[in-house]
Design a protein around this motif. Structure first.
Motif, PDB file in Angstrom:
ATOM      1  N   ALA A  43       0.834  -1.210   0.000  1.00 27.72           N
ATOM      2  CA  ALA A  43       0.000   0.000   0.000  1.00 27.72           C
ATOM      3  C   ALA A  43       0.868   1.260   0.000  1.00 27.72           C
ATOM      4  O   ALA A  43       0.608   2.208  -0.752  1.00 27.72           O
ATOM      5  CB  ALA A  43      -0.930  -0.012   1.208  1.00 27.72           C
ATOM      6  N   ALA A  44       1.908   1.265   0.825  1.00 27.35           N
ATOM      7  CA  ALA A  44       2.769   2.441   0.908  1.00 27.35           C
ATOM      8  C   ALA A  44       3.504   2.683  -0.407  1.00 27.35           C
ATOM      9  O   ALA A  44       3.638   3.827  -0.860  1.00 27.35           O
ATOM     10  CB  ALA A  44       3.770   2.275   2.045  1.00 27.35           C
ATOM     11  N   SER A  45       3.967   1.612  -1.053  1.00 21.31           N
ATOM     12  CA  SER A  45       4.720   1.761  -2.304  1.00 21.31           C
ATOM     13  C   SER A  45       3.841   2.277  -3.436  1.00 21.31           C
ATOM     14  O   SER A  45       4.324   2.947  -4.351  1.00 21.31           O
ATOM     15  CB  SER A  45       5.351   0.432  -2.697  1.00 21.31           C
ATOM     16  OG  SER A  45       4.359  -0.531  -3.003  1.00 21.31           O
ATOM     17  N   ARG A  46       2.547   1.984  -3.386  1.00 23.07           N
ATOM     18  CA  ARG A  46       1.644   2.400  -4.461  1.00 23.07           C
ATOM     19  C   ARG A  46       0.975   3.746  -4.203  1.00 23.07           C
ATOM     20  O   ARG A  46       0.593   4.439  -5.143  1.00 23.07           O
ATOM     21  CB  ARG A  46       0.579   1.330  -4.678  1.00 23.07           C
ATOM     22  CG  ARG A  46       1.140   0.022  -5.225  1.00 23.07           C
ATOM     23  CD  ARG A  46       0.050  -0.978  -5.537  1.00 23.07           C
ATOM     24  NE  ARG A  46       0.600  -2.189  -6.145  1.00 23.07           N
ATOM     25  CZ  ARG A  46      -0.128  -3.227  -6.537  1.00 23.07           C
ATOM     26  NH1 ARG A  46      -1.455  -3.192  -6.380  1.00 23.07           N
ATOM     27  NH2 ARG A  46       0.443  -4.290  -7.068  1.00 23.07           N
ATOM     28  N   LEU A  47       0.823   4.095  -2.944  1.00 17.88           N
ATOM     29  CA  LEU A  47       0.071   5.304  -2.613  1.00 17.88           C
ATOM     30  C   LEU A  47       0.942   6.488  -2.202  1.00 17.88           C
ATOM     31  O   LEU A  47       0.477   7.627  -2.224  1.00 17.88           O
ATOM     32  CB  LEU A  47      -0.930   4.999  -1.488  1.00 17.88           C
ATOM     33  CG  LEU A  47      -1.973   3.914  -1.781  1.00 17.88           C
ATOM     34  CD1 LEU A  47      -2.825   3.654  -0.550  1.00 17.88           C
ATOM     35  CD2 LEU A  47      -2.851   4.328  -2.959  1.00 17.88           C
ATOM     36  N   VAL A  48       2.188   6.209  -1.808  1.00 19.08           N
ATOM     37  CA  VAL A  48       3.050   7.277  -1.283  1.00 19.08           C
ATOM     38  C   VAL A  48       4.339   7.341  -2.099  1.00 19.08           C
ATOM     39  O   VAL A  48       4.955   6.307  -2.378  1.00 19.08           O
ATOM     40  CB  VAL A  48       3.389   7.012   0.212  1.00 19.08           C
ATOM     41  CG1 VAL A  48       4.232   8.161   0.765  1.00 19.08           C
ATOM     42  CG2 VAL A  48       2.116   6.838   1.022  1.00 19.08           C
ATOM     43  N   GLU A  49       4.743   8.534  -2.482  1.00 21.57           N
ATOM     44  CA  GLU A  49       5.984   8.709  -3.231  1.00 21.57           C
ATOM     45  C   GLU A  49       7.179   8.301  -2.374  1.00 21.57           C
ATOM     46  O   GLU A  49       7.163   8.451  -1.144  1.00 21.57           O
ATOM     47  CB  GLU A  49       6.140  10.169  -3.663  1.00 21.57           C
ATOM     48  CG  GLU A  49       5.089  10.641  -4.659  1.00 21.57           C
ATOM     49  CD  GLU A  49       5.198   9.903  -5.993  1.00 21.57           C
ATOM     50  OE1 GLU A  49       6.335   9.526  -6.371  1.00 21.57           O
ATOM     51  OE2 GLU A  49       4.156   9.704  -6.649  1.00 21.57           O
ATOM     52  N   LYS A  50       8.226   7.797  -3.026  1.00 23.09           N
ATOM     53  CA  LYS A  50       9.374   7.238  -2.319  1.00 23.09           C
ATOM     54  C   LYS A  50       9.997   8.192  -1.292  1.00 23.09           C
ATOM     55  O   LYS A  50      10.345   7.768  -0.187  1.00 23.09           O
ATOM     56  CB  LYS A  50      10.438   6.781  -3.330  1.00 23.09           C
ATOM     57  CG  LYS A  50      11.570   5.998  -2.686  1.00 23.09           C
ATOM     58  CD  LYS A  50      12.501   5.415  -3.739  1.00 23.09           C
ATOM     59  CE  LYS A  50      13.601   4.593  -3.081  1.00 23.09           C
ATOM     60  NZ  LYS A  50      14.510   3.985  -4.087  1.00 23.09           N
ATOM     61  N   PRO A  51      10.172   9.496  -1.614  1.00 24.18           N
ATOM     62  CA  PRO A  51      10.785  10.390  -0.612  1.00 24.18           C
ATOM     63  C   PRO A  51       9.998  10.482   0.688  1.00 24.18           C
ATOM     64  O   PRO A  51      10.548  10.888   1.718  1.00 24.18           O
ATOM     65  CB  PRO A  51      10.826  11.739  -1.336  1.00 24.18           C
ATOM     66  CG  PRO A  51      10.803  11.398  -2.778  1.00 24.18           C
ATOM     67  CD  PRO A  51       9.933  10.189  -2.886  1.00 24.18           C
ATOM     68  N   TYR A  52       8.724  10.129   0.660  1.00 20.52           N
ATOM     69  CA  TYR A  52       7.884  10.229   1.861  1.00 20.52           C
ATOM     70  C   TYR A  52       7.665   8.872   2.541  1.00 20.52           C
ATOM     71  O   TYR A  52       6.856   8.755   3.448  1.00 20.52           O
ATOM     72  CB  TYR A  52       6.531  10.846   1.495  1.00 20.52           C
ATOM     73  CG  TYR A  52       6.653  12.200   0.842  1.00 20.52           C
ATOM     74  CD1 TYR A  52       6.945  13.336   1.594  1.00 20.52           C
ATOM     75  CD2 TYR A  52       6.523  12.328  -0.539  1.00 20.52           C
ATOM     76  CE1 TYR A  52       7.088  14.569   0.983  1.00 20.52           C
ATOM     77  CE2 TYR A  52       6.657  13.564  -1.158  1.00 20.52           C
ATOM     78  CZ  TYR A  52       6.938  14.674  -0.388  1.00 20.52           C
ATOM     79  OH  TYR A  52       7.087  15.898  -0.999  1.00 20.52           O
ATOM     80  N   ARG A  53       8.406   7.856   2.076  1.00 14.86           N
ATOM     81  CA  ARG A  53       8.268   6.527   2.678  1.00 14.86           C
ATOM     82  C   ARG A  53       9.472   6.227   3.573  1.00 14.86           C
ATOM     83  O   ARG A  53      10.065   5.158   3.514  1.00 14.86           O
ATOM     84  CB  ARG A  53       8.157   5.445   1.591  1.00 14.86           C
ATOM     85  CG  ARG A  53       6.966   5.589   0.685  1.00 14.86           C
ATOM     86  CD  ARG A  53       6.637   4.290  -0.036  1.00 14.86           C
ATOM     87  NE  ARG A  53       7.743   3.722  -0.784  1.00 14.86           N
ATOM     88  CZ  ARG A  53       7.950   3.900  -2.079  1.00 14.86           C
ATOM     89  NH1 ARG A  53       7.105   4.663  -2.777  1.00 14.86           N
ATOM     90  NH2 ARG A  53       8.966   3.330  -2.697  1.00 14.86           N
ATOM     91  N   ILE A  54       9.848   7.163   4.407  1.00 12.00           N
ATOM     92  CA  ILE A  54      11.008   6.997   5.274  1.00 12.00           C
ATOM     93  C   ILE A  54      10.563   6.653   6.693  1.00 12.00           C
ATOM     94  O   ILE A  54       9.891   7.446   7.353  1.00 12.00           O
ATOM     95  CB  ILE A  54      11.875   8.273   5.296  1.00 12.00           C
ATOM     96  CG1 ILE A  54      12.388   8.571   3.888  1.00 12.00           C
ATOM     97  CG2 ILE A  54      13.052   8.108   6.246  1.00 12.00           C
ATOM     98  CD1 ILE A  54      13.193   9.843   3.779  1.00 12.00           C
ATOM     99  N   MET A  55      10.851   5.497   7.119  1.00 12.28           N
ATOM    100  CA  MET A  55      10.693   4.994   8.489  1.00 12.28           C
ATOM    101  C   MET A  55       9.253   4.704   8.892  1.00 12.28           C
ATOM    102  O   MET A  55       8.967   3.650   9.468  1.00 12.28           O
ATOM    103  CB  MET A  55      11.346   5.945   9.509  1.00 12.28           C
ATOM    104  CG  MET A  55      12.845   6.066   9.347  1.00 12.28           C
ATOM    105  SD  MET A  55      13.649   7.047  10.649  1.00 12.28           S
ATOM    106  CE  MET A  55      13.654   5.856  11.996  1.00 12.28           C
ATOM    107  N   TRP A  56       8.324   5.623   8.608  1.00 14.00           N
ATOM    108  CA  TRP A  56       6.979   5.452   9.173  1.00 14.00           C
ATOM    109  C   TRP A  56       6.262   4.192   8.688  1.00 14.00           C
ATOM    110  O   TRP A  56       5.540   3.572   9.500  1.00 14.00           O
ATOM    111  CB  TRP A  56       6.114   6.701   8.932  1.00 14.00           C
ATOM    112  CG  TRP A  56       5.695   6.934   7.508  1.00 14.00           C
ATOM    113  CD1 TRP A  56       6.292   7.752   6.601  1.00 14.00           C
ATOM    114  CD2 TRP A  56       4.599   6.329   6.823  1.00 14.00           C
ATOM    115  NE1 TRP A  56       5.643   7.703   5.395  1.00 14.00           N
ATOM    116  CE2 TRP A  56       4.590   6.837   5.499  1.00 14.00           C
ATOM    117  CE3 TRP A  56       3.611   5.418   7.191  1.00 14.00           C
ATOM    118  CZ2 TRP A  56       3.641   6.453   4.556  1.00 14.00           C
ATOM    119  CZ3 TRP A  56       2.664   5.032   6.249  1.00 14.00           C
ATOM    120  CH2 TRP A  56       2.680   5.544   4.953  1.00 14.00           C
ATOM    121  N   PRO A  57       6.406   3.749   7.417  1.00 18.02           N
ATOM    122  CA  PRO A  57       5.698   2.516   7.055  1.00 18.02           C
ATOM    123  C   PRO A  57       6.178   1.311   7.862  1.00 18.02           C
ATOM    124  O   PRO A  57       5.383   0.461   8.272  1.00 18.02           O
ATOM    125  CB  PRO A  57       6.022   2.338   5.563  1.00 18.02           C
ATOM    126  CG  PRO A  57       6.381   3.701   5.080  1.00 18.02           C
ATOM    127  CD  PRO A  57       7.085   4.327   6.233  1.00 18.02           C
TER     128      PRO A  57
END
Length: 282
Positions: A43-57
């Protein structure tokens, strides 16, 4: 009416018999504990851009893994998850962190003495070194809940402690077979580590020391010594260095977890904790 109740008691339903089977419980425990991992990551990889996928997922997934395991224990095992009780958590977590970090440091120290590790300097500390910690916390929690909480726990209640130590360590090591550079020696090292973790769980009857040891081992390998972790190549950590020479000592592509030195040190730690664990049962 009384006869009907007696018959029901003597002959439980098929569903009840299935739920009581150790293999079914293990499968359910793995599914319920691990289910959040692929769901959140996809879900995170499809819905959130990579720069904003730091630590929280990873941290969010770790929380969901926590709840998934607690749900399994309460609904399937029908008991309280005392292995996750927070009283004494800091002390046990600290013990595990020191154990994991100490084993890594000692492994590289011995390799340096033998000429198989060459120290190259120190990189400037930066906040990016903390980023992998989120994933390693997730891995440590998920794997310890599955391999020690579920597989060891169910097996111990069915076959006893000795069988549970062997089976859980064997399954833990075999789970690393798909990793790059895996070898017979690497499988032995991972199995020895699984024995040590099972012994920690037996001694404390909680998961905190196991989680601490697991996180510290992986973090120190990758972020302190900039070394490969179970075949996964690490980036630049705090220390620069190079493993050279025979793969029996260095672990080759798999990293020091495939090293004879790591095997000897971890086996010694496993023997120490096993002795303490079984002495506590006497």
């Amino acid at each position: 009416m009384e006869n009907t109740l007696n018959m029901a008691t003597k002959h439980p339903s098929l569903a009840a018999r299935l739920m009581a089977h150790p293999v079914v419980r293990i499968v359910l425990g793995i599914v319920l504990t691990f289910a959040a991992v692929p769901l959140i990551m996809i879900a995170a990889s499809r819905l959130v851009e990579k720069p904003y996928r730091i630590m929280w997922p990873q941290l969010l997934t770790a929380v969901l893994v926590w709840f998934g395991y607690r749900f399994y224990v309460r609904r399937i095992e029908k008991r309280q998850p005392t292995e996750l009780a927070t009283r004494g958590m800091a002390r046990e977590l600290g013990t595990g962190l020191l154990l994991g970090a100490g084993l890594v440091a000692l492994t590289f120290a011995v390799l340096a003495v033998l000429g198989a590790y060459r120290f190259g300097g120190v990189n400037a500390p930066n906040m990016m070194m903390l980023v992998p910690l989120a994933e390693l916390v997730l891995v440590g929690m998920a794997e310890e809940m599955i391999f020690r909480g579920v597989i060891f726990g169910v097996t111990e209640r069915s076959l006893g402690s000795k069988a549970a130590v062997v089976i859980s360590a064997l399954v833990f090591s075999l789970a690393h077979l798909p990793n790059d550079g895996v070898s017979v020696l690497a499988v032995a090292v991972i199995a020895a580590y699984g024995v040590m973790q099972a012994a920690l769980y037996m001694k404390t009857r909680r998961l905190w020391a196991c989680i601490g040891s697991h996180v510290a081992w992986n973090y120190c390998l990758s972020q302190m010594f900039s070394s490969t972790v179970s075949g996964h190549v690490a980036g630049n950590g705090l220390l620069r260095g190079e493993l050279v020479g025979n793969a029996v000592l260095t672990g080759g592509v798999f990293g020091v977890e495939g090293s004879l030195i790591a095997l000897l040190l971890i086996a010694a730690a496993a023997a120490f904790w096993l002795r303490r664990a079984f002495a506590g049962q006497a």
